[in-house]
Design a protein around this motif. Structure first.
Motif, mmCIF file in Angstrom:
data_model
loop_
_atom_site.group_PDB
_atom_site.id
_atom_site.type_symbol
_atom_site.label_atom_id
_atom_site.label_comp_id
_atom_site.label_asym_id
_atom_site.label_seq_id
_atom_site.Cartn_x
_atom_site.Cartn_y
_atom_site.Cartn_z
ATOM 1 N N GLY A 112 0.873 -1.074 -0.140
ATOM 2 C CA GLY A 112 -0.011 -0.084 -0.040
ATOM 3 C C GLY A 112 0.981 1.308 -0.103
ATOM 4 N N ASN A 113 0.329 2.406 -0.166
ATOM 5 C CA ASN A 113 1.146 3.687 -0.353
ATOM 6 C C ASN A 113 1.056 4.274 1.063
ATOM 7 O OD1 ASN A 113 0.852 3.155 -3.151
ATOM 8 N ND2 ASN A 113 0.709 5.109 -3.638
ATOM 9 N N GLY A 114 2.081 5.169 1.311
ATOM 10 C CA GLY A 114 2.165 6.005 2.592
ATOM 11 C C GLY A 114 1.322 7.079 2.749
ATOM 12 N N LEU A 115 0.949 7.537 3.683
ATOM 13 C CA LEU A 115 0.190 8.540 3.909
ATOM 14 C C LEU A 115 0.959 10.039 3.750
ATOM 15 C CD1 LEU A 115 -2.741 9.400 4.898
ATOM 16 C CD2 LEU A 115 -1.904 9.880 7.148
ATOM 17 N N MET A 116 2.227 9.950 4.024
ATOM 18 C CA MET A 116 3.060 11.175 3.871
ATOM 19 C C MET A 116 3.666 11.376 2.394
ATOM 20 S SD MET A 116 2.710 12.736 6.624
ATOM 21 C CE MET A 116 2.112 12.522 8.073
ATOM 22 N N LYS A 117 4.342 10.416 2.157
ATOM 23 C CA LYS A 117 5.176 10.280 1.039
ATOM 24 C C LYS A 117 4.317 9.669 -0.379
ATOM 25 C CE LYS A 117 8.496 12.389 2.872
ATOM 26 N NZ LYS A 117 8.688 13.678 2.848
ATOM 27 N N ASN A 118 3.309 8.870 -0.189
ATOM 28 C CA ASN A 118 2.512 8.380 -1.191
ATOM 29 C C ASN A 118 3.558 7.323 -2.071
ATOM 30 O OD1 ASN A 118 0.190 7.860 -2.519
ATOM 31 N ND2 ASN A 118 0.334 9.420 -4.077
ATOM 32 N N LYS A 119 4.401 6.599 -1.328
ATOM 33 C CA LYS A 119 5.211 5.558 -2.104
ATOM 34 C C LYS A 119 4.656 4.320 -1.763
ATOM 35 C CE LYS A 119 9.629 7.865 -2.442
ATOM 36 N NZ LYS A 119 11.239 7.893 -1.953
#
Length: 269
Positions: free
Chosen positions: A12-19
């Motif tokens: 899944g993607n991170g909330l801060m960096k969206n990676k």
């Protein structure tokens, strides 16, 4: 020790960096929650490995770190998992739906090897007082958590919520939140890149950007945060026989208290 019955992974993607980040969980009998990030040296989920509380909780060592681990820690607390190896190919834990629900569902899918819970209390009252902010932990015969907030929002002014152990799901599924008017500012500084209407409750002048899952969902998320943060003491806060009273606090205060709490815990029946 509580661990998983089998290996399981999620991306899944991170909330801060969206990676995007792939996270793999391995059953363990080490009696520790260990993070292995990008193949670097492992570190434990422990308050002594705290690096930062800016925007989210970051743990690590000199070679690697993990961001936004608080919802995952809370999920492990609710599931009684205290022995697992976590391998990640990026440094930010996926946001999933912004709560602990996705993690709890994943752990249930893998199966949980539960152990007999160990109960603890505090040797003496713990107080943290700083202006309008306070956090107090008192010995008691059972667990009681109360969280008070005072935000500039019609539903969240001088409001509090008490944790109901008979209905843990409303805490587990409570999503992270923030003021919608601040979103673009945070994104300009490189944060909140992965925020969506599905994983974050946006606070508007007179309501929310999405339908709430339950009444006072943002305050319930604060309880989720404090459970995840106190889990870094090495003791499951859901097994504490204590009153935990929090007013207008955040991760920085939770973790300052966790440092104090770690040295004042005593096992009880």
């Amino acid at each position: 020790m509580g661990t998983l019955k089998k290996q399981i992974e999620i991306t899944g993607n991170g909330l801060m960096k969206n990676k995007p980040c792939k996270v793999t969980f391995f059953p363990s009998n080490e009696g520790k929650i260990r993070y292995f990030v990008k193949g670097e040296e492992a570190f434990t989920a422990d308050i002594d490995n705290l690096i930062s509380t800016d925007h989210c909780v970051t743990l690590g060592n000199k070679k690697s770190r993990v961001m936004l681990e608080e919802h995952l820690s809370a999920a492990m607390a609710f599931c009684g998992i205290d022995s697992v190896d976590i391998c990640m190919d990026e440094s930010e834990v996926p946001a999933l739906d912004g709560s602990a629900k996705g993690w709890v569902d994943l752990f249930k899918q893998a199966g949980i090897e539960k152990s007999k819970p160990e109960y603890y209390t505090v040797t003496e009252p713990i107080y943290y007082l700083n202006g309008k902010t306070s956090m107090i932990i008192l010995p008691d015969k059972d667990l009681f958590i109360s969280y008070a907030v005072n935000y500039d929002h019609p539903d969240l002014t001088r409001r509090w919520v008490n944790y109901n152990p008979k209905n843990p799901d409303e805490i587990i599924e409570a999503r992270t939140f923030g003021f919608y008017k601040d979103l673009k500012k945070f994104q300009m500084f490189g944060f909140a890149q992965g925020v969506t209407q599905e994983n974050t409750v946006g606070l508007t002048d007179d309501g929310y950007t999405t339908e709430l899952r339950s009444e006072n969902e943002p305050i319930k998320h604060k309880i989720l945060d404090v459970i995840g943060d106190l889990y870094l003491t090495g003791v499951n806060p859901l097994n504490l026989k204590a009153q935990i009273l929090v007013k207008e606090a955040g991760h920085a205060v939770h973790l300052k208290v966790a440092k104090i709490l770690k040295d004042k815990l005593i096992e009880t029946k």
